[in-house]
Design an enzyme around this catalytic site. Structure first.
Site, PDB file in Angstrom:
ATOM      1  N   GLU B  57       0.709  -1.120   0.073  1.00  0.00           N
ATOM      2  CA  GLU B  57       0.411   0.429  -0.124  1.00  0.00           C
ATOM      3  C   GLU B  57       0.759   1.395  -0.351  1.00  0.00           C
ATOM      4  OE1 GLU B  57      -0.966  -2.984   1.540  1.00  0.00           O
ATOM      5  OE2 GLU B  57      -2.959  -3.554   1.275  1.00  0.00           O
ATOM      6  N   HIS B 126     -11.584  -5.097   9.131  1.00  0.00           N
ATOM      7  CA  HIS B 126     -12.150  -5.099   7.566  1.00  0.00           C
ATOM      8  C   HIS B 126     -13.499  -4.279   7.188  1.00  0.00           C
ATOM      9  CE1 HIS B 126      -8.405  -7.077   5.836  1.00  0.00           C
ATOM     10  NE2 HIS B 126      -9.558  -8.237   4.731  1.00  0.00           N
TER      11      HIS B 126
END
Lengths: 315, 322
Positions: B57, B126
Site C-alpha cells: 500500500e 475490515h
C-alpha cells in the site's frame, strides 16, 4: 572514469554550502534542525552528473547536496533554509524539504524511505508517457530497513521501471552504527532478493561513482529496470545539529577525513596533470565566492508575509 | 446499475476521456477488483493503464503521487479502508503535504479509493469507517458518496480535480440501485444534497447513515414530524452553508455518524454550528455516533455499534421536546 575539475567545483560548492548552513545555525538564523552532508559530496555529484535534462530525483532530509547537484541555484536553496520568501519552496519547506521541480529535484523527504515510492511513481510516469526519463532516488543506509524500501524496490523491479536506487551508506542510521541494525555487511546484496543488480562503489571516489551511475542510468533508460547502488561514504558531521557524534570510535573520523572526497579528487587531478595547482586554487576560490555571494543575496530577501500562509494547500 | 457497478463506469468514462488517467491497486486488473468494482477495465484499457500491484500500500499511494507529479492522473485503490493504516505516511505526510511544502510547485491529481465501513460482519480490521482518520489532514479532499449517482459524479470529479481526493466507497451500499444516464452529471465537491425537506429538524448524515436517516425521517413523518435530511457528500470541503440555511428554518440539528465521535466530522460540525450559529438553535445540537470500541464481529454487537433508525427517531423526538 575519473572526476573532472567541474566535479571538484560542484563538490566544493556543496561543501561550502553545508559549512555555511552550520554557521547559520550558530547564528540562530535557521529554525528546527538540519542534516548536513559534508564528506558525502561525491555521491550526489557523481550520480546526478550522469543524468540528462528531464531526468528526476528524490532524496532524503540530508539532501542539500543532491538538490544542488541537480542544478538548483545556491541562493534559492539558502533562501529556503533561511525561510525566505525567495527560497525554492517560498519558505514553506525548509532544510528537510528542499524541492526544485525546475531542475527535476522532486523533493527532499523528512520521513525515512518515503521518497522511494514517489520516485517509483515518477519512473512509472516516464515509462507510461515514453519520455525516456530516468529517476534517481537517494536513501540512507538506515532506510534499507524500512518497509517502503522493500515495497519500492520490489515494485520497480517487477515493472522494470527506469529508476536507480542509490544508498548513501554513511555508516550510521541516526546514532546507530550500521552493524547494530543491519545483518548484512553489504547493503547492495539486498538487490538479490528483487532480482536486480546490486553494485557496491567507493562513494568518496567521484569517478567511481560516475562509472557505476552511468551503467545504472543507461540500464534504466534502456528499459531494463532498476539498479541498487551502495555508495560507501562517511558523514563527517553528526546526524543533526544537536548531535556531537560522541559515539564514534576513536580514530574513525580521522581515517575517513584522510579519504575526504574533495581532497581525493584534487589530488587525483594533480597527479594526472589534469589541473595545475593554480587552476585548483582558482576553482576553490570561485566556489567559495559563489557560495558566499549566494548567501549574501539570500540573507537580503524578506521573510514570507504571514497573510500568505493559507496559500498553496490546494491547487 | 448498482453502487458496485457504477465505479468501473465512472473510472472507465474518465479513462476514455483522458489518456493520463491510470488505475493501480491490488487485484484491480485481472481479477476486476476484490469487490468486483473494476471489472472490464483491464480488457478495455490494457495492462499499461490498469495495473495489478503487489500487496504494497505504501508503494501504491507513493507511486500514484510520484506519477501525478510528472503529469499523470492516477486512481489508486487500497481495497479495505482499514489499510489506510498501512500507508498512513504516504497519505498524510506525503500526498497531503506535497504541494504545500514545496511552495505550490506541484499539482497532485491523485484519486485514492477505498472500501469503507461496517455492517457486513467483516470485524474490526475490515470494517473501519476511516474517513475521520484523514479529516485532520489539510491537503486532502474527502468524498463519501451514498448513492449511485453521487458515487458516479463524485468519482469523476475527483479524478478531474488537481488535488488528492480520497473517495470512500461504502461496502455495505454495494447493492444500492440507481440510474446513471449516458449524460449523467458530475457532482461538485463541497455541495451537499438536500435529500428531503422538512421544517422541524435538520438531520445530517453520510453513506449508510444517510439511508437510515431517510428511513427515520419517514417514520417521523408518520408521527407528524417533518425532518430535512442533508447528505454533505464530501467532508472536505464541507458545505456548511446548506446546513446553516436549513437551520434557519428548523433550529434543530441532529448529526448521525457511523464511527466514534472523537475527532470526527460529526463532532466538528456540531462544534462549528454551536460556535458560529448558536443563535439559530432552539435545542442543543446532537451527534449520534458509534461507541468508542473497535467494530465488533457478532451480528448483535455490530448492529448495536452502528446508529440505528430507532436511535435516530428517538433522538429526534428528544430534540423536539427540548
Amino acid at each position: 572514469m575519473s572526476g573532472s575539475l567541474a566535479d571538484l567545483s560542484a563538490m566544493l560548492r556543496i561543501r561550502h554550502f553545508e559549512d555555511a548552513v552550520r554557521d547559520l545555525f550558530t547564528r540562530d538564523l535557521v529554525r528546527g534542525s538540519t542534516h548536513l552532508c559534508q564528506g558525502q559530496e561525491a555521491v550526489p555529484v557523481g550520480v546526478c552528473g550522469e543524468l540528462a535534462p528531464g531526468d528526476t530525483m528524490t532524496c532524503t532530509y540530508r539532501g542539500h547536496g543532491a538538490v544542488l547537484a541537480m542544478g538548483s541555484p545556491l541562493d534559492r536553496c539558502f533562501g529556503e533554509i533561511l525561510g525566505r520568501a525567495g527560497g525554492v519552496c517560498g519558505g514553506r519547506g525548509g532544510s528537510m524539504h528542499l524541492t526544485d521541480a525546475s531542475v527535476g529535484a522532486l523533493g527532499s523527504n523528512a520521513v525515512v524511505g518515503a521518497q522511494l515510492p514517489i520516485a517509483v511513481g515518477a519512473a512509472l510516469a516516464a515509462q507510461h508517457l515514453g519520455t525516456g526519463a530516468v529517476t534517481v532516488t537517494f536513501l540512507g543506509d538506515g532506510a534499507t530497513n524500512i518497509g517502503a524500501f522493500h515495497e519500492s524496490v520490489n515494485l520497480a523491479a517487477i515493472w522494470r521501471l527506469p529508476v536507480v536506487f542509490v544508498i548513501e551508506n554513511n555508516q550510521y542510521g541516526e546514532y546507530s552504527p550500521l552493524a547494530t541494525t543491519t545483518p548484512v555487511a553489504r547493503l547492495a546484496d539486498r538487490a538479490a532478493s528483487y532480482g536486480i543488480p546490486g553494485v557496491f562503489v567507493d562513494g568518496n571516489d567521484v569517478g567511481a561513482v560516475r562509472a557505476v551511475a552511468a551503467t545504472a542510468v543507461a540500464r534504466a533508460r534502456a528499459g531494463d529496470g532498476p539498479t541498487l547502488v551502495e555508495a560507501d561514504t562517511y558523514r563527517q558531521q553528526g546526524h543533526s545539529r544537536s548531535d556531537p557524534a560522541t559515539y564514534r570510535p576513536p580514530g574513525e573520523l580521522e581515517r575517513w577525513l584522510a579519504r575526504d572526497p574533495v581532497t581525493l579528487l584534487a589530488d587525483r587531478l594533480t597527479e594526472q596533470g589534469a589541473a595545475t595547482p593554480a587552476e585548483l586554487d582558482a576553482v576553490r576560490e570561485r566556489a567559495r565566492a559563489e557560495v558566499s555571494q549566494a548567501l549574501e543575496r539570500a540573507l537580503s530577501w524578506p521573510m514570507p508575509h504571514p497573510d500568505t500562509r493559507l496559500e498553496g494547500v490546494y491547487a | 446499475m448498482n453502487y458496485r457497478q457504477v465505479i468501473a463506469r465512472a473510472i472507465g468514462d474518465e479513462m476514455a476521456a483522458d489518456d493520463r488517467v491510470i488505475l493501480l491497486g491490488e487485484d484491480v486488473a485481472a481479477a476486476g477488483g476484490a469487490f468486483k468494482t473494476t471489472v472490464g477495465l483491464l480488457e478495455r484499457f490494457g495492462p499499461q493503464r490498469v495495473r495489478d500491484t503487489p500487496i504494497s500500500e505504501q508503494a501504491i499511494v507513493g507511486a500514484a503521487l510520484g506519477a501525478a507529479l510528472m503529469g499523470l492522473r492516477p486512481v489508486a485503490e487500497i481495497m479495505f479502508a482499514d489499510f489506510a493504516g498501512v500507508c498512513f505516511d504516504q497519505l498524510a505526510n506525503q500526498l497531503a503535504k506535497y504541494r504545500y511544502m514545496s511552495g505550490g510547485q506541484f499539482r497532485v491529481p491523485v484519486t485514492i479509493r477505498m472500501a469503507n465501513g461496517a455492517g457486513a460482519g467483516f470485524a474490526a480490521q475490515h470494517s473501519q469507517p476511516a474517513e475521520n482518520w484523514l479529516l485532520n489532514v489539510p491537503g486532502l479532499k474527502i468524498a463519501v458518496p451514498a448513492t449511485v449517482a453521487d458515487l458516479y459524479g463524485l468519482l469523476r470529479t475527483a479524478i478531474r480535480d488537481d488535488n488528492p481526493v480520497v473517495v470512500f466507497e461504502h461496502k455495505n451500499l454495494f447493492a444500492v440501485k440507481g440510474e446513471v444516464g449516458p449524460d449523467a452529471a458530475l457532482v461538485p465537491l463541497g455541495v451537499a444534497d438536500v435529500v428531503r425537506r422538512g421544517g422541524d429538524l435538520t438531520v445530517v448524515a453520510t453513506q449508510q447513515m444517510r439511508h437510515r436517516a431517510v428511513e427515520a425521517a419517514g417514520r417521523l413523518a408518520a408521527d407528524g414530524v417533518e425532518a430535512t435530511v442533508i447528505d454533505p457528500r464530501t467532508l472536505v470541503p464541507f458545505d456548511d452553508e446548506t446546513v446553516v440555511a436549513s437551520l434557519t428554518e428548523t433550529s434543530r440539528l441532529l448529526v448521525v455518524q457511523e464511527g466514534p465521535a472523537g475527532g470526527s466530522w460529526g463532532a466538528s460540525l456540531v462544534a462549528r454550528i454551536a460556535q458560529d450559529h448558536f443563535d439559530l438553535l432552539d435545542a442543543p445540537p446532537v451527534l449520534v455516533a458509534s461507541d468508542d470500541t473497535p467494530v465488533p464481529y457478532a451480528g448483535p454487537l455490530e448492529d448495536a455499534w452502528l446508529p440505528t433508525v430507532d436511535r435516530i427517531v428517538d433522538q429526534a423526538h428528544r430534540q423536539l421536546a427540548y
